[in-house]
Design an enzyme around this catalytic site. Structure first.
Site, PDB file in Angstrom:
ATOM      1  N   LYS A   1     -30.988  13.621  12.336  1.00  0.00           N
ATOM      2  CA  LYS A   1     -31.650  14.279  13.473  1.00  0.00           C
ATOM      3  C   LYS A   1     -32.649  13.347  14.145  1.00  0.00           C
ATOM      4  O   LYS A   1     -32.770  13.349  15.366  1.00  0.00           O
ATOM      5  CB  LYS A   1     -32.345  15.562  13.020  1.00  0.00           C
ATOM      6  CG  LYS A   1     -31.362  16.674  12.740  1.00  0.00           C
ATOM      7  CD  LYS A   1     -32.069  17.980  12.486  1.00  0.00           C
ATOM      8  CE  LYS A   1     -31.072  19.083  12.237  1.00  0.00           C
ATOM      9  NZ  LYS A   1     -31.700  20.303  11.735  1.00  0.00           N
TER      10      LYS A   1
ATOM     11  N   LYS B   1     -20.193  19.223   9.493  1.00  0.00           N
ATOM     12  CA  LYS B   1     -20.329  20.651   9.171  1.00  0.00           C
ATOM     13  C   LYS B   1     -20.512  21.507  10.427  1.00  0.00           C
ATOM     14  O   LYS B   1     -21.057  21.039  11.435  1.00  0.00           O
ATOM     15  CB  LYS B   1     -21.498  20.879   8.205  1.00  0.00           C
ATOM     16  CG  LYS B   1     -22.868  20.748   8.829  1.00  0.00           C
ATOM     17  CD  LYS B   1     -23.928  21.441   7.965  1.00  0.00           C
ATOM     18  CE  LYS B   1     -25.225  21.543   8.756  1.00  0.00           C
ATOM     19  NZ  LYS B   1     -26.150  22.526   8.291  1.00  0.00           N
TER      20      LYS B   1
ATOM     21  N   LYS C   1     -25.462  25.416  13.761  1.00  0.00           N
ATOM     22  CA  LYS C   1     -26.006  26.169  14.908  1.00  0.00           C
ATOM     23  C   LYS C   1     -26.429  25.226  16.002  1.00  0.00           C
ATOM     24  O   LYS C   1     -26.233  25.468  17.171  1.00  0.00           O
ATOM     25  CB  LYS C   1     -27.263  26.938  14.480  1.00  0.00           C
ATOM     26  CG  LYS C   1     -27.008  28.134  13.642  1.00  0.00           C
ATOM     27  CD  LYS C   1     -28.291  28.966  13.586  1.00  0.00           C
ATOM     28  CE  LYS C   1     -28.597  29.396  12.176  1.00  0.00           C
ATOM     29  NZ  LYS C   1     -29.293  28.394  11.377  1.00  0.00           N
TER      30      LYS C   1
END
Ligand code: AQP
Length: 322
Positions: free
Chosen positions: A109, A190, A193
Site C-alpha cells: 500500500k 486477493k 474492497k
C-alpha cells in the site's frame, strides 16, 4: 470460547470477506465472541467522513444479515471502545519499527501512494490491540491476515517476557477452503474492497445477474482440463475453492465431476447466488432501521468495554503506569 475478529468499513463487502471471515464468525459465535467494525483502521487510507459514517453502518448491518446474532455475540464499532486506541499505544512501545516496515500489506500500500499516513505503518499494532484486549483465544480471519496475526502473537509474547505474564497469545483460524478468495480478473491477487476491479469482486449485495456475469467472465486459462492446481491454474482453482467452501466438498472432488469450464462456472454461479441471496434480502430489511442498528452497536460496545477495560488496566499496570 473467547473470540475476536473485525472488518474494515472501507468499501462494499465481498465474497472473500464472507467466505474467508464472516461465515466462520457465524459458525463459532457464542456469548464470548466479539465482532467489531474496525473504523479506526479505515482511517489509514483516504476516506470521506460521510462515507465512513455510512459504511460503518453498512458493515454492521452486513454482519447481522450474514447471521451474527447480537443477542449472542457482541457486535460493536471499534472507536466506541476507547481502550483500543489506548492499548495500541502501549503495544506500539513493544513492537519495533523494523517488524512493522516488513509487513507485506504495508509495503504494497505504501508503494502505491507518496506521503502515506503513519497509521498505515502502525495499523497492525492496532489490530494486535483489538485482539489482545479481549484475551482472545481464537481469531477467525482470512489468510491475508496471517502475517498480522503473527505480529500480534509476537507482540504478546514479547510483552509477557518483558512485563510478566499478562496477555493471552491467540491463534488464527482459517476456513478449510477459500481462506484467500482471489480477484476473478487477476487471480493471483486477493479479492479486496479497496483494490479489486468491478468485475474482479463479487459483492454481497450484487444482483444474481451480476454474480452470474462476473463468474462467467472470470479469468481462467487456455487449457481445457478441469483440475485443482492453484499454482498453474489460479483462476480455475479459485472457482473450485469458492464452490468447495459453499458445498463442503473438496476442490479436487468437485473438479473430477467436470470436463468443461463453462459447466463448472454455471454451477459455481448458482451455488454463490443461493448462498448470497438470503443475505442481500436480510440486509435490505435491516439497513433502513438505523435506530435499531445504533442500539445493537451501543449494547455491543458496553459488553466489549466490560471485557477490554480490565485487560487494558492489567497491561497498563504491568508496564508501570500509575
Ligand atoms: N479475498 C479474501 N479472501 C478471504 N478472506 C478475506 N478477507 C478479506 N479479503 C479476503 C478477510 O475479511 C476480513 C476483513 O478484512 P478487511 O476488512 O481487511 O477486508 P478487505 O476486503 O481486505 O478490505 P480492504 O480495505 O481491501 O483491506 P486490505 O487493503 O487490508 O486488504 C479479514 O478476516 C480478512 O482476512
Amino acid at each position: 470460547m473467547r473470540i475476536l475478529s473485525g472488518i474494515q468499513p472501507s468499501g462494499d463487502m465481498h465474497l472473500g470477506n464472507y467466505l474467508g471471515a464472516i461465515k466462520q464468525w457465524v459458525n463459532v459465535q457464542n456469548p464470548e465472541a466479539f465482532y467489531c467494525v474496525v473504523d479506526l483502521h479505515a482511517l489509514t487510507l483516504e476516506i470521506a467522513p460521510e462515507v465512513l459514517r455510512e459504511q460503518t453502518l453498512d458493515c454492521a448491518t452486513t454482519l447481522l444479515a450474514c447471521g451474527i446474532d447480537p443477542e449472542i455475540s457482541a457486535v460493536f464499532v471499534q472507536s466506541h471502545v476507547a481502550y483500543h486506541a489506548q492499548m495500541s499505544w502501549l503495544l506500539e512501545c513493544v513492537a519495533s519499527y523494523g517488524e512493522l516496515s516488513r509487513m507485506t500489506q504495508f509495503k504494497e500500500k505504501a508503494s502505491r501512494k507518496e506521503g502515506y499516513r503513519v497509521g498505515l505503518l502502525t495499523y497492525p499494532v492496532l489490530m494486535a490491540a483489538d485482539i489482545l484486549l479481549y484475551d482472545a483465544v481464537e481469531v477467525p480471519v482470512g489468510d491475508d491476515q496471517r502475517q498480522h496475526l503473527e505480529l500480534a502473537r509476537n507482540v504478546a509474547e514479547r510483552f509477557n517476557a518483558r512485563y510478566g505474564d499478562t496477555l493471552t497469545v491467540p491463534v488464527g483460524v482459517q476456513p478449510a477452503a477459500a481462506a484467500r478468495v482471489m480477484d476473478l480478473q487477476e487471480p493471483t491477487r486477493k479479492m479486496s474492497k479497496s483494490i479489486s476491479s468491478p468485475l474482479g469482486s463479487i459483492l454481497l449485495l450484487d444482483d444474481p445477474s451480476d454474480i452470474e456475469k462476473k463468474i462467467k467472465k472470470a479469468v481462467t486459462d487456455t487449457e481445457n482440463e478441469v483440475r485443482y492446481d492453484p499454482e498453474n491454474k489460479p483462476g480455475l482453482s479459485n472457482l473450485l475453492e469458492i464452490f468447495s467452501n459453499v458445498t463442503g466438498e473438496s476442490p479436487s472432488v468437485i473438479a473430477s465431476r467436470y470436463s468443461r469450464y463453462g459447466d463448472l462456472k454455471s454451477d459455481v454461479a448458482t451455488a454463490v447466488i443461493e448462498e448470497l441471496t438470503p443475505i442481500a434480502k436480510r440486509y435490505r430489511e435491516l439497513r433502513p432501521d438505523v435506530a435499531a442498528l445504533r442500539s445493537v452497536i451501543a449494547d455491543g460496545a458496553r459488553r466489549a468495554a466490560d471485557v477490554a477495560g480490565p485487560v487494558y488496566q492489567r497491561a497498563a499496570n504491568a508496564m508501570g503506569l500509575l
